[in-house]
Design an enzyme around this catalytic site. Sequence first.
Site, PDB file in Angstrom:
ATOM      1  N   TYR A  72       0.995  -1.163   0.035  1.00 37.50           N
ATOM      2  CA  TYR A  72       0.178   0.092  -0.067  1.00 37.50           C
ATOM      3  C   TYR A  72       0.809   1.317  -0.016  1.00 37.50           C
ATOM      4  O   TYR A  72       0.693   2.313  -0.785  1.00 37.50           O
ATOM      5  CB  TYR A  72      -1.060  -0.008   1.473  1.00 37.50           C
ATOM      6  CG  TYR A  72      -1.955   1.147   1.103  1.00 37.50           C
ATOM      7  CD1 TYR A  72      -3.368   0.683   0.793  1.00 37.50           C
ATOM      8  CD2 TYR A  72      -1.663   2.380   1.653  1.00 37.50           C
ATOM      9  CE1 TYR A  72      -4.329   1.754   0.687  1.00 37.50           C
ATOM     10  CE2 TYR A  72      -2.866   3.247   1.537  1.00 37.50           C
ATOM     11  CZ  TYR A  72      -3.958   2.998   0.970  1.00 37.50           C
ATOM     12  OH  TYR A  72      -4.986   3.907   1.081  1.00 37.50           O
ATOM     13  N   PHE A 124      -7.807  19.595 -24.550  1.00 40.24           N
ATOM     14  CA  PHE A 124      -8.541  18.569 -24.940  1.00 40.24           C
ATOM     15  C   PHE A 124      -9.909  18.278 -24.188  1.00 40.24           C
ATOM     16  O   PHE A 124      -9.866  19.039 -23.213  1.00 40.24           O
ATOM     17  CB  PHE A 124      -7.462  17.034 -24.348  1.00 40.24           C
ATOM     18  CG  PHE A 124      -8.232  16.025 -24.732  1.00 40.24           C
ATOM     19  CD1 PHE A 124      -8.395  15.461 -25.818  1.00 40.24           C
ATOM     20  CD2 PHE A 124      -8.624  15.054 -23.676  1.00 40.24           C
ATOM     21  CE1 PHE A 124      -9.154  14.151 -26.303  1.00 40.24           C
ATOM     22  CE2 PHE A 124      -9.468  13.821 -23.943  1.00 40.24           C
ATOM     23  CZ  PHE A 124      -9.756  13.401 -25.124  1.00 40.24           C
ATOM     24  N   ASP A 125     -11.093  17.419 -24.761  1.00 39.31           N
ATOM     25  CA  ASP A 125     -12.194  17.513 -23.988  1.00 39.31           C
ATOM     26  C   ASP A 125     -12.219  17.485 -22.557  1.00 39.31           C
ATOM     27  O   ASP A 125     -12.881  18.247 -21.854  1.00 39.31           O
ATOM     28  CB  ASP A 125     -12.957  16.341 -24.613  1.00 39.31           C
ATOM     29  CG  ASP A 125     -12.964  16.147 -26.042  1.00 39.31           C
ATOM     30  OD1 ASP A 125     -12.288  16.940 -26.735  1.00 39.31           O
ATOM     31  OD2 ASP A 125     -13.729  15.550 -26.539  1.00 39.31           O
ATOM     32  N   ASP A 215       0.131  19.584 -21.069  1.00 38.63           N
ATOM     33  CA  ASP A 215      -0.621  18.227 -20.772  1.00 38.63           C
ATOM     34  C   ASP A 215       0.256  17.488 -21.850  1.00 38.63           C
ATOM     35  O   ASP A 215       0.462  17.518 -22.937  1.00 38.63           O
ATOM     36  CB  ASP A 215      -2.009  18.476 -21.367  1.00 38.63           C
ATOM     37  CG  ASP A 215      -2.631  17.380 -21.822  1.00 38.63           C
ATOM     38  OD1 ASP A 215      -2.095  15.942 -21.657  1.00 38.63           O
ATOM     39  OD2 ASP A 215      -3.939  17.131 -22.115  1.00 38.63           O
ATOM     40  N   ALA A 217       0.310  14.300 -22.645  1.00 39.56           N
ATOM     41  CA  ALA A 217      -0.273  12.811 -22.941  1.00 39.56           C
ATOM     42  C   ALA A 217       0.865  12.215 -24.163  1.00 39.56           C
ATOM     43  O   ALA A 217       1.062  11.235 -24.017  1.00 39.56           O
ATOM     44  CB  ALA A 217      -1.723  13.027 -23.590  1.00 39.56           C
ATOM     45  N   LYS A 258      -1.271   6.991 -23.370  1.00 38.68           N
ATOM     46  CA  LYS A 258      -0.640   7.341 -24.762  1.00 38.68           C
ATOM     47  C   LYS A 258       0.748   7.119 -24.701  1.00 38.68           C
ATOM     48  O   LYS A 258       1.326   5.965 -24.822  1.00 38.68           O
ATOM     49  CB  LYS A 258      -0.862   8.982 -25.078  1.00 38.68           C
ATOM     50  CG  LYS A 258      -2.334   8.813 -25.273  1.00 38.68           C
ATOM     51  CD  LYS A 258      -3.184   9.333 -24.299  1.00 38.68           C
ATOM     52  CE  LYS A 258      -4.557   9.660 -24.569  1.00 38.68           C
ATOM     53  NZ  LYS A 258      -5.450   9.803 -23.366  1.00 38.68           N
ATOM     54  N   HIS A 450     -22.218  12.049 -27.839  1.00 35.11           N
ATOM     55  CA  HIS A 450     -21.684  11.068 -28.760  1.00 35.11           C
ATOM     56  C   HIS A 450     -21.380   9.780 -28.302  1.00 35.11           C
ATOM     57  O   HIS A 450     -21.432   8.597 -29.121  1.00 35.11           O
ATOM     58  CB  HIS A 450     -20.052  11.672 -29.375  1.00 35.11           C
ATOM     59  CG  HIS A 450     -19.050  11.815 -28.288  1.00 35.11           C
ATOM     60  ND1 HIS A 450     -19.453  12.932 -27.558  1.00 35.11           N
ATOM     61  CD2 HIS A 450     -18.123  11.010 -28.036  1.00 35.11           C
ATOM     62  CE1 HIS A 450     -18.374  13.057 -26.509  1.00 35.11           C
ATOM     63  NE2 HIS A 450     -17.573  12.089 -26.991  1.00 35.11           N
TER      64      HIS A 450
END
Length: 460
Positions: A72, A124-125, A215, A217, A258, A450
């Site tokens: 842990y 990004f969204d 960001d 990614a 990614k 979507h």
Amino acid sequence: MKLPYAEPYKTKMVEYIKPSTKKQRKNWIKKAHYNLFNLESDKVFIDLLTDSGTGAMSDKQWAEMMLGDESYAGSRSYLKLKKVVKKITGFKYFLPTHQGRAAENVLFSVLVKEGDIVPGNSHFDTTKGHIEFRKAVACDCTIDEAFDPSVHHPFKGNIDPDKLEDVFKNHPKEKVPMVIITATCNSAGGQPVSLKNIEEISTLCKHYEVPLYFDGARFAENAYFIKIREEKYKDWSIKEIVREMFSHADGMTMSAKKDGLVNMGGFIALNDQDIYKKATVYNIMFEGFLTYGGLNGRDMGALAVGLDEATEFDYLETRVEQVAFLGKQLVDYGVPVIQPFGGHAIFLDANKFVPTIPRDEYRAQALAVELYIAGGIRGVEIGTILADRDPFTHKNRYPDLELVRLAIPRRTYSLNHMRYIAAVIKKIYDSRDKAKRGYQIVDEAPIMRHFTVKLKKLKN
Ligand code: F0G
């Protein structure tokens, strides 16, 4: 003669994918209400829905899974990952999270408040979602060239310094908690940001005393583009370029699904001790204890190896060039695609591909469905359905571009798969004049429709 590049790996294990008939696929997609998210993956032959968490791990990563320490607190796997994140990014502090949007949630809980403005390059969204959820505004400062598909620019992910400075000048410093550079810029089509631009934006941020975050990614793919497109860095190693990129920032959020080359994972890395301390509280609340943050020990071990592999030139060359291979095949066939090609995906331009289908009948979605029926290929619509309705008028929002994204998972498909995809698209392209009608929405959620939208096929 310059030798062609070749993948710096060979195959040790294969996963079978199932071919199907056109008749079966017509039936399956009808049952799925013409929404590709509703399809079972076994009914897909080549899955290009996303490059997120869908890549193949290496033997070294799998070996690391067996060495995973599931304690842990203070596990060896955590310590391994911490060391690699420090080495690759240069940031002082590190917090593991279960994926990218979780990292955003934790960091923004500390930094972003109601009424704030967060400038960046086409967030990004999920990034935008986490900003707007806090009743703040995500302000898009991407260069204008990014929005014109006919313009060739090597770094369409760049931030326009003038647009950014306008934000700084028009808002008090307290209202601009951070600037976010998304590299590569997914929402602009996987387009990279130059180091020159990163330096310029960093200088501007320092001048106005606003922290700069990445960001990250697809940071490694971004570094590859810098090496091959920015003269000054052509002799630098990818790892040197990555360190240089991050040296201009205060921290980063990461979706390790990614460029971490893993199926699940994320993290925050940053320099400010005070922000780190505040973030630890949210990490414990939302993710888990500081030394696992929602991840298994084995996941952290695999990520430590993945980050190292993803920042090697040979891997990146085959990765980015495979995507470009598909793009070039399509261009040779005369198919309209967005150029320059992105690092992780090729985008079909549905406005040019099927102008015969009315926009209010969701032409990009119609093209994506046709791609599935014709060849079992699953892409994703980035057009009117994704753009949702205007929250006030409830009318459809029509974005400038109607696209179908074909995201290529890492180290997963071969060049033969790319040839197959291109051939299927060419076949559809050759009979495009027959496409006259699209779809009608019969059921939709109030936001992010979507994912669950149900559609009806319209007949001639
Ligand atoms: N930032 C960028 C630039 C992304 O592309 C994504 C995810 C995230 C953050 C969120 O990370 O999924 O780990 O929570 N992009 C995926 C895609 C979903 O298909 O482009 P996550």
